[in-house]
Scaffold this motif. Structure first.
Motif, PDB file in Angstrom:
ATOM      1  N   HIS A  55       9.726 -26.190  42.217  1.00 28.47           N
ATOM      2  CA  HIS A  55       9.770 -27.518  41.596  1.00 28.47           C
ATOM      3  C   HIS A  55       8.719 -28.397  42.268  1.00 28.47           C
ATOM      4  N   LYS A  56       7.801 -28.919  41.471  1.00 28.09           N
ATOM      5  CA  LYS A  56       6.672 -29.671  42.012  1.00 28.09           C
ATOM      6  C   LYS A  56       6.853 -31.181  41.859  1.00 28.09           C
ATOM      7  N   THR A  57       6.091 -31.916  42.635  1.00 30.24           N
ATOM      8  CA  THR A  57       6.198 -33.381  42.628  1.00 30.24           C
ATOM      9  C   THR A  57       5.741 -33.992  41.312  1.00 30.24           C
ATOM     10  N   ASP A  58       4.941 -33.253  40.536  1.00 30.15           N
ATOM     11  CA  ASP A  58       4.468 -33.792  39.252  1.00 30.15           C
ATOM     12  C   ASP A  58       5.454 -33.539  38.118  1.00 30.15           C
ATOM     13  N   GLY A  59       6.622 -32.960  38.447  1.00 27.83           N
ATOM     14  CA  GLY A  59       7.646 -32.709  37.443  1.00 27.83           C
ATOM     15  C   GLY A  59       7.586 -31.327  36.827  1.00 27.83           C
ATOM     16  N   ASN A  60       6.539 -30.591  37.088  1.00 33.97           N
ATOM     17  CA  ASN A  60       6.407 -29.239  36.541  1.00 33.97           C
ATOM     18  C   ASN A  60       7.085 -28.209  37.437  1.00 33.97           C
ATOM     19  N   THR A  61       7.384 -27.055  36.873  1.00 29.62           N
ATOM     20  CA  THR A  61       7.959 -25.955  37.647  1.00 29.62           C
ATOM     21  C   THR A  61       7.100 -24.712  37.460  1.00 29.62           C
ATOM     22  N   VAL A  62       7.148 -23.846  38.467  1.00 29.26           N
ATOM     23  CA  VAL A  62       6.425 -22.572  38.421  1.00 29.26           C
ATOM     24  C   VAL A  62       7.414 -21.461  38.728  1.00 29.26           C
ATOM     25  N   LYS A  63       7.463 -20.450  37.858  1.00 29.27           N
ATOM     26  CA  LYS A  63       8.323 -19.288  38.100  1.00 29.27           C
ATOM     27  C   LYS A  63       7.471 -18.187  38.699  1.00 29.27           C
ATOM     28  N   ALA A  64       7.876 -17.719  39.870  1.00 27.45           N
ATOM     29  CA  ALA A  64       7.075 -16.729  40.584  1.00 27.45           C
ATOM     30  C   ALA A  64       7.960 -15.628  41.147  1.00 27.45           C
ATOM     31  N   ALA A  65       7.331 -14.522  41.480  1.00 28.23           N
ATOM     32  CA  ALA A  65       8.049 -13.420  42.110  1.00 28.23           C
ATOM     33  C   ALA A  65       8.155 -13.686  43.609  1.00 28.23           C
ATOM     34  N   GLY A  66       9.260 -13.227  44.219  1.00 29.79           N
ATOM     35  CA  GLY A  66       9.387 -13.394  45.663  1.00 29.79           C
ATOM     36  C   GLY A  66      10.813 -13.602  46.121  1.00 29.79           C
ATOM     37  N   LEU A  67      10.985 -13.635  47.434  1.00 37.69           N
ATOM     38  CA  LEU A  67      12.281 -13.847  48.062  1.00 37.69           C
ATOM     39  C   LEU A  67      12.201 -15.065  48.966  1.00 37.69           C
ATOM     40  N   LEU A  68      13.299 -15.824  49.063  1.00 39.00           N
ATOM     41  CA  LEU A  68      13.296 -17.016  49.902  1.00 39.00           C
ATOM     42  C   LEU A  68      12.988 -16.680  51.359  1.00 39.00           C
ATOM     43  N   GLU A  69      13.477 -15.542  51.823  1.00 36.50           N
ATOM     44  CA  GLU A  69      13.234 -15.160  53.217  1.00 36.50           C
ATOM     45  C   GLU A  69      11.727 -15.044  53.495  1.00 36.50           C
ATOM     46  N   LYS A  70      10.989 -14.484  52.555  1.00 34.14           N
ATOM     47  CA  LYS A  70       9.548 -14.332  52.717  1.00 34.14           C
ATOM     48  C   LYS A  70       8.832 -15.666  52.540  1.00 34.14           C
ATOM     49  N   VAL A  71       9.381 -16.522  51.667  1.00 34.87           N
ATOM     50  CA  VAL A  71       8.783 -17.834  51.416  1.00 34.87           C
ATOM     51  C   VAL A  71       8.719 -18.650  52.700  1.00 34.87           C
ATOM     52  N   MET A  72       9.784 -18.617  53.480  1.00 31.26           N
ATOM     53  CA  MET A  72       9.859 -19.423  54.697  1.00 31.26           C
ATOM     54  C   MET A  72       8.722 -19.119  55.662  1.00 31.26           C
ATOM     55  N   GLU A  73       8.187 -17.920  55.609  1.00 33.61           N
ATOM     56  CA  GLU A  73       7.113 -17.526  56.523  1.00 33.61           C
ATOM     57  C   GLU A  73       5.826 -18.307  56.256  1.00 33.61           C
ATOM     58  N   GLN A  74       5.685 -18.856  55.044  1.00 34.49           N
ATOM     59  CA  GLN A  74       4.472 -19.594  54.683  1.00 34.49           C
ATOM     60  C   GLN A  74       4.625 -21.109  54.839  1.00 34.49           C
ATOM     61  N   LEU A  75       5.845 -21.573  55.089  1.00 33.19           N
ATOM     62  CA  LEU A  75       6.115 -23.005  55.065  1.00 33.19           C
ATOM     63  C   LEU A  75       6.085 -23.627  56.462  1.00 33.19           C
ATOM     64  N   THR A  76       5.959 -24.945  56.497  1.00 34.96           N
ATOM     65  CA  THR A  76       5.968 -25.690  57.760  1.00 34.96           C
ATOM     66  C   THR A  76       7.389 -26.146  58.080  1.00 34.96           C
ATOM     67  N   ASP A  77       7.543 -26.831  59.217  1.00 37.60           N
ATOM     68  CA  ASP A  77       8.865 -27.313  59.633  1.00 37.60           C
ATOM     69  C   ASP A  77       9.410 -28.401  58.713  1.00 37.60           C
ATOM     70  N   THR A  78       8.575 -28.922  57.826  1.00 33.43           N
ATOM     71  CA  THR A  78       9.031 -29.926  56.861  1.00 33.43           C
ATOM     72  C   THR A  78      10.015 -29.317  55.867  1.00 33.43           C
ATOM     73  N   PHE A  79       9.955 -28.004  55.710  1.00 34.19           N
ATOM     74  CA  PHE A  79      10.831 -27.306  54.769  1.00 34.19           C
ATOM     75  C   PHE A  79      12.012 -26.690  55.506  1.00 34.19           C
ATOM     76  N   VAL A  80      13.196 -26.795  54.895  1.00 33.19           N
ATOM     77  CA  VAL A  80      14.394 -26.217  55.513  1.00 33.19           C
ATOM     78  C   VAL A  80      15.268 -25.610  54.417  1.00 33.19           C
ATOM     79  N   ARG A  81      15.881 -24.505  54.741  1.00 35.88           N
ATOM     80  CA  ARG A  81      16.784 -23.841  53.792  1.00 35.88           C
ATOM     81  C   ARG A  81      18.160 -24.488  53.909  1.00 35.88           C
ATOM     82  N   CYS A  82      18.612 -25.101  52.833  1.00 35.56           N
ATOM     83  CA  CYS A  82      19.897 -25.813  52.858  1.00 35.56           C
ATOM     84  C   CYS A  82      21.003 -25.027  52.162  1.00 35.56           C
TER      85      CYS A  82
END
Length: 232
Positions: A157-184
């Motif tokens: 979900h993007k700030t411009d209101g659009n969404t992107v559907k992509a392949a992947g797992l949340l566990e792998k996603v976290m490896e690319q993100l900064t500390d600003t992102f947290v799994r809730c």
């Protein structure tokens, strides 16, 4: 980095300036005591990355000044200063704050936000890579509100209101993100920079989306959220 300090008391402005320049001598610090000073600095063409601003500027509202700055300076981050904790909730519903500092000001908290602003600026230039229909796609981290996992797909979900559907797992996603992102939640990762409120195990995002906080993620999320907002 260019920093603006706004407090109706010059002694507070001077102290914050000294604290910043003692640790970050290469940074530029400007000071203002009222909205008129702020307007003049902006109209003169000054650009600021970060502002430390008192919520109560004498007879003026620091919230209004922060709104003026965010409307005129793209990407500026506002850290509010106040001796009145009860005013914090008003800020959340009036402007998107970068954080809060209680008076009397503790240097370590001030430095935390300067460092966090640096990290935020860095993250604004960082990207997230994913696969969409077999094609590589990159999205700026700062453009992501939250990421949802649904039916074996990532919904970004993007700030411009659009969404992107992509392949992947949340566990792998976290490896690319900064500390600003947290799994809730087992199905959600949120960008703390766009969290408006957290009440009764629910997170409200800047776009109005309401996301549940899972019981197993509650402690981790609350620690990250309170720390990011400067409430811990």
């Amino acid at each position: 980095m260019k920093i603006l300090v706004v407090d109706d008391l010059s002694i507070i402005n001077d102290r914050i300036e000294r604290l910043i320049l003692d640790k970050y001598p290469d940074y530029e610090v400007s000071k203002a005591t009222c909205s008129g000073d702020v307007t003049r600095l902006v109209e003169e063409g000054n650009k600021f990355d970060l502002v430390f601003i008192d919520i109560n500027l004498g007879e003026e509202s620091g919230i209004n000044v922060a709104n003026y700055l965010s409307s005129n300076l793209t990407g500026i981050k506002s850290v509010f200063i106040s001796g009145y904790p009860e005013m914090v909730s008003e800020v959340f519903f009036s402007v998107q704050p970068f954080g809060f500092i209680d008076k009397p000001i503790k240097p370590e908290k001030l430095y935390k936000y300067v460092d966090a602003a640096n990290e935020k600026i860095d993250s604004e230039n960082r990207t997230f890579s994913c696969k969409v229909r077999g094609m590589d796609l990159t999205i700026k981290l700062d453009d992501i509100l939250y990421i949802e996992y649904e039916s074996k797909n990532l919904i970004i979900h993007k700030t411009d209101g659009n969404t992107v559907k992509a392949a992947g797992l949340l566990e792998k996603v976290m490896e690319q993100l900064t500390d600003t992102f947290v799994r809730c939640h087992k199905s959600y990762i949120v960008n703390l920079a766009y969290v408006v409120s957290y009440i009764r195990m629910e997170v409200t995002m800047k776009d109005g989306s309401v996301i549940a906080v899972g019981r197993s993620k509650k402690e981790e999320f609350e620690d990250a959220y309170l720390s990011f907002k400067g409430l811990r």
